[in-house]
Motif scaffolding. Structure first.
Motif, PDB file in Angstrom:
ATOM      1  N   ASP A   1       0.826  -1.216   0.000  1.00 32.13           N
ATOM      2  CA  ASP A   1       0.000   0.000   0.000  1.00 32.13           C
ATOM      3  C   ASP A   1       0.855   1.260   0.000  1.00 32.13           C
ATOM      4  N   PHE A   2       2.065   1.153   0.536  1.00 31.23           N
ATOM      5  CA  PHE A   2       2.970   2.292   0.566  1.00 31.23           C
ATOM      6  C   PHE A   2       3.828   2.368  -0.694  1.00 31.23           C
ATOM      7  N   LEU A   3       4.389   1.210  -1.108  1.00 29.84           N
ATOM      8  CA  LEU A   3       5.361   1.214  -2.201  1.00 29.84           C
ATOM      9  C   LEU A   3       4.727   1.274  -3.588  1.00 29.84           C
ATOM     10  N   ALA A   4       3.575   0.625  -3.773  1.00 26.69           N
ATOM     11  CA  ALA A   4       2.979   0.579  -5.109  1.00 26.69           C
ATOM     12  C   ALA A   4       2.714   1.973  -5.686  1.00 26.69           C
ATOM     13  N   PRO A   5       2.119   2.913  -4.919  1.00 27.94           N
ATOM     14  CA  PRO A   5       1.923   4.251  -5.476  1.00 27.94           C
ATOM     15  C   PRO A   5       3.225   4.966  -5.815  1.00 27.94           C
ATOM     16  N   LEU A   6       4.268   4.749  -4.995  1.00 29.70           N
ATOM     17  CA  LEU A   6       5.554   5.379  -5.286  1.00 29.70           C
ATOM     18  C   LEU A   6       6.155   4.861  -6.592  1.00 29.70           C
ATOM     19  N   MET A   7       5.823   3.617  -6.936  1.00 28.18           N
ATOM     20  CA  MET A   7       6.324   3.011  -8.162  1.00 28.18           C
ATOM     21  C   MET A   7       5.388   3.224  -9.338  1.00 28.18           C
ATOM     22  N   GLY A   8       4.246   3.896  -9.108  1.00 24.23           N
ATOM     23  CA  GLY A   8       3.286   4.142 -10.180  1.00 24.23           C
ATOM     24  C   GLY A   8       2.554   2.887 -10.620  1.00 24.23           C
ATOM     25  N   LEU A   9       2.338   1.941  -9.707  1.00 26.19           N
ATOM     26  CA  LEU A   9       1.717   0.666 -10.048  1.00 26.19           C
ATOM     27  C   LEU A   9       0.453   0.456  -9.232  1.00 26.19           C
ATOM     28  N   ASP A  10      -0.538  -0.246  -9.817  1.00 23.09           N
ATOM     29  CA  ASP A  10      -1.651  -0.697  -8.995  1.00 23.09           C
ATOM     30  C   ASP A  10      -1.198  -1.947  -8.232  1.00 23.09           C
ATOM     31  N   ILE A  11      -2.026  -2.405  -7.312  1.00 23.38           N
ATOM     32  CA  ILE A  11      -1.608  -3.483  -6.416  1.00 23.38           C
ATOM     33  C   ILE A  11      -1.287  -4.766  -7.176  1.00 23.38           C
ATOM     34  N   ASP A  12      -2.125  -5.128  -8.144  1.00 25.20           N
ATOM     35  CA  ASP A  12      -1.877  -6.365  -8.891  1.00 25.20           C
ATOM     36  C   ASP A  12      -0.574  -6.288  -9.675  1.00 25.20           C
ATOM     37  N   ASP A  13      -0.324  -5.148 -10.328  1.00 26.60           N
ATOM     38  CA  ASP A  13       0.924  -4.995 -11.078  1.00 26.60           C
ATOM     39  C   ASP A  13       2.131  -4.995 -10.144  1.00 26.60           C
ATOM     40  N   TYR A  14       1.964  -4.359  -8.999  1.00 23.98           N
ATOM     41  CA  TYR A  14       3.056  -4.325  -8.021  1.00 23.98           C
ATOM     42  C   TYR A  14       3.415  -5.737  -7.561  1.00 23.98           C
ATOM     43  N   ARG A  15       2.404  -6.514  -7.182  1.00 31.53           N
ATOM     44  CA  ARG A  15       2.655  -7.872  -6.703  1.00 31.53           C
ATOM     45  C   ARG A  15       3.326  -8.712  -7.787  1.00 31.53           C
ATOM     46  N   HIS A  16       2.846  -8.566  -9.013  1.00 28.49           N
ATOM     47  CA  HIS A  16       3.429  -9.332 -10.115  1.00 28.49           C
ATOM     48  C   HIS A  16       4.883  -8.918 -10.337  1.00 28.49           C
ATOM     49  N   ARG A  17       5.163  -7.627 -10.251  1.00 23.74           N
ATOM     50  CA  ARG A  17       6.530  -7.146 -10.452  1.00 23.74           C
ATOM     51  C   ARG A  17       7.465  -7.681  -9.356  1.00 23.74           C
ATOM     52  N   VAL A  18       6.994  -7.646  -8.118  1.00 24.56           N
ATOM     53  CA  VAL A  18       7.812  -8.148  -7.015  1.00 24.56           C
ATOM     54  C   VAL A  18       8.120  -9.631  -7.201  1.00 24.56           C
ATOM     55  N   GLU A  19       7.114 -10.400  -7.578  1.00 29.10           N
ATOM     56  CA  GLU A  19       7.331 -11.830  -7.778  1.00 29.10           C
ATOM     57  C   GLU A  19       8.302 -12.091  -8.924  1.00 29.10           C
ATOM     58  N   MET A  20       8.209 -11.313  -9.981  1.00 27.59           N
ATOM     59  CA  MET A  20       9.125 -11.481 -11.103  1.00 27.59           C
ATOM     60  C   MET A  20      10.558 -11.156 -10.701  1.00 27.59           C
ATOM     61  N   VAL A  21      10.729 -10.059  -9.950  1.00 27.75           N
ATOM     62  CA  VAL A  21      12.071  -9.671  -9.518  1.00 27.75           C
ATOM     63  C   VAL A  21      12.674 -10.745  -8.625  1.00 27.75           C
ATOM     64  N   CYS A  22      11.891 -11.264  -7.670  1.00 27.59           N
ATOM     65  CA  CYS A  22      12.409 -12.296  -6.772  1.00 27.59           C
ATOM     66  C   CYS A  22      12.751 -13.571  -7.535  1.00 27.59           C
ATOM     67  N   ALA A  23      11.933 -13.917  -8.514  1.00 26.41           N
ATOM     68  CA  ALA A  23      12.226 -15.099  -9.326  1.00 26.41           C
ATOM     69  C   ALA A  23      13.544 -14.927 -10.066  1.00 26.41           C
ATOM     70  N   GLN A  24      13.785 -13.730 -10.590  1.00 25.42           N
ATOM     71  CA  GLN A  24      15.044 -13.478 -11.280  1.00 25.42           C
ATOM     72  C   GLN A  24      16.230 -13.512 -10.315  1.00 25.42           C
ATOM     73  N   CYS A  25      16.013 -13.034  -9.094  1.00 31.57           N
ATOM     74  CA  CYS A  25      17.088 -13.079  -8.098  1.00 31.57           C
ATOM     75  C   CYS A  25      17.487 -14.518  -7.795  1.00 31.57           C
ATOM     76  N   VAL A  26      16.503 -15.408  -7.715  1.00 31.56           N
ATOM     77  CA  VAL A  26      16.808 -16.816  -7.492  1.00 31.56           C
ATOM     78  C   VAL A  26      17.514 -17.397  -8.710  1.00 31.56           C
ATOM     79  N   LYS A  27      16.983 -17.103  -9.885  1.00 30.88           N
ATOM     80  CA  LYS A  27      17.558 -17.646 -11.122  1.00 30.88           C
ATOM     81  C   LYS A  27      19.034 -17.276 -11.252  1.00 30.88           C
ATOM     82  N   HIS A  28      19.386 -16.038 -10.890  1.00 35.63           N
ATOM     83  CA  HIS A  28      20.759 -15.556 -11.036  1.00 35.63           C
ATOM     84  C   HIS A  28      21.559 -15.664  -9.732  1.00 35.63           C
ATOM     85  N   ASN A  29      20.980 -16.330  -8.717  1.00 36.60           N
ATOM     86  CA  ASN A  29      21.650 -16.540  -7.433  1.00 36.60           C
ATOM     87  C   ASN A  29      22.124 -15.222  -6.814  1.00 36.60           C
ATOM     88  N   ALA A  30      21.243 -14.219  -6.827  1.00 37.00           N
ATOM     89  CA  ALA A  30      21.540 -12.961  -6.146  1.00 37.00           C
ATOM     90  C   ALA A  30      21.615 -13.195  -4.637  1.00 37.00           C
TER      91      ALA A  30
END
Length: 258
Positions: free
Chosen positions: A217-246
């Protein structure tokens, strides 16, 4: 790890790289046990001499109480107080006789007399304190601690700055402790890789996902995203972090009041 928007192409939110049950995890308890495993203890060695019979131990930003209840069992001769600014965050009941909770905001005033507390614990408050609030918070901690008392800080280094929050704060807490009057007694940092550290890495992926979900509720507006887009973006970023062993780096500081 540096990523680009093109890195996310074709990665779905139900990616094979994400933990299967991350949405069912209690983020407070999951984070607690993950950090206990990462640092091999609930407290740094410099804090141990203060955990004597009758010592007053305060957990600021205690959430639903995982650290304080674990400590109250391990060091049962101490007295523990969990502090949260909202009663909604606190557990409904606490069966341990040496634990109580207070509703208070450190930005106002802690409900303790000056020079009355032996140990203060503060963990993962990067989303709670603005850049300019850290010195104010630590000076209030300094006020309530006894001479020789200890404050333990655990914070994630995320190397991101957003709005008035400084995700790079973990690397700066040593000088901030000294500016607030403390002597730096101990510093330890631990790195955890999302993919190559096995179960511990998977647990921190779940913690990361749940933490960002809780802040939506705090971060999504700062990123210009609605809640569904925000959640999807976070999940994608975390998946990439695992894929690249961040990796994540956690810093643990202990400050001593002279």
């Amino acid at each position: 790890m540096t990523t680009r928007s093109s890195d996310y192409a074709g990665v779905q939110s139900n990616s094979q790289f994400l933990p299967y049950n991350w949405e069912d995890e209690d983020r407070f308890y999951t984070l607690h046990f993950a950090l206990r495993d990462l640092f091999s203890s609930n407290v740094m060695p410099a804090v141990l001499p203060r955990l004597i019979k009758g010592a007053c131990v305060v957990d600021i930003g205690c959430g639903n109480g995982p650290w304080i209840t674990d400590m109250a069992t391990q060091y049962s001769e101490c007295e523990y107080v969990g502090v949260e600014p909202s009663v909604d965050m606190l557990p409904e009941a606490m069966p341990l006789p040496n634990v109580r909770f207070e509703v208070a905001d450190i930005m106002d005033k802690l409900p303790f007399e000056s020079n009355s507390v032996d140990v203060v614990h503060i963990r993962a408050q990067g989303l709670q304190f603005k850049k300019e609030e850290w010195v104010k918070a630590l000076r209030e901690v300094y006020r309530v601690l006894k001479p020789g008392g200890m404050v333990q800080l655990l914070e994630l280094h995320n190397a991101v700055s957003l709005g008035n929050l400084d995700y790079d704060i973990a690397t700066k807490l040593g000088p901030i402790l000294e500016e607030s009057g403390f002597q730096l007694a101990q510093l330890k940092k631990k790195k955890v890789h999302f993919a190559s550290d096995g179960r511990l890495g998977e647990t921190f992926v779940a913690v990361t996902l749940r933490t960002f979900q809780a802040a939506q509720d705090f971060l999504a507006p700062l990123m210009g995203l609605d809640i569904d887009d925000y959640r999807h973006r976070v999940e994608m970023v975390c998946a990439q972090c695992v894929k690249h062993n961040a990796h994540l780096t956690w810093y643990a500081y202990v400050g001593k009041k002279p």
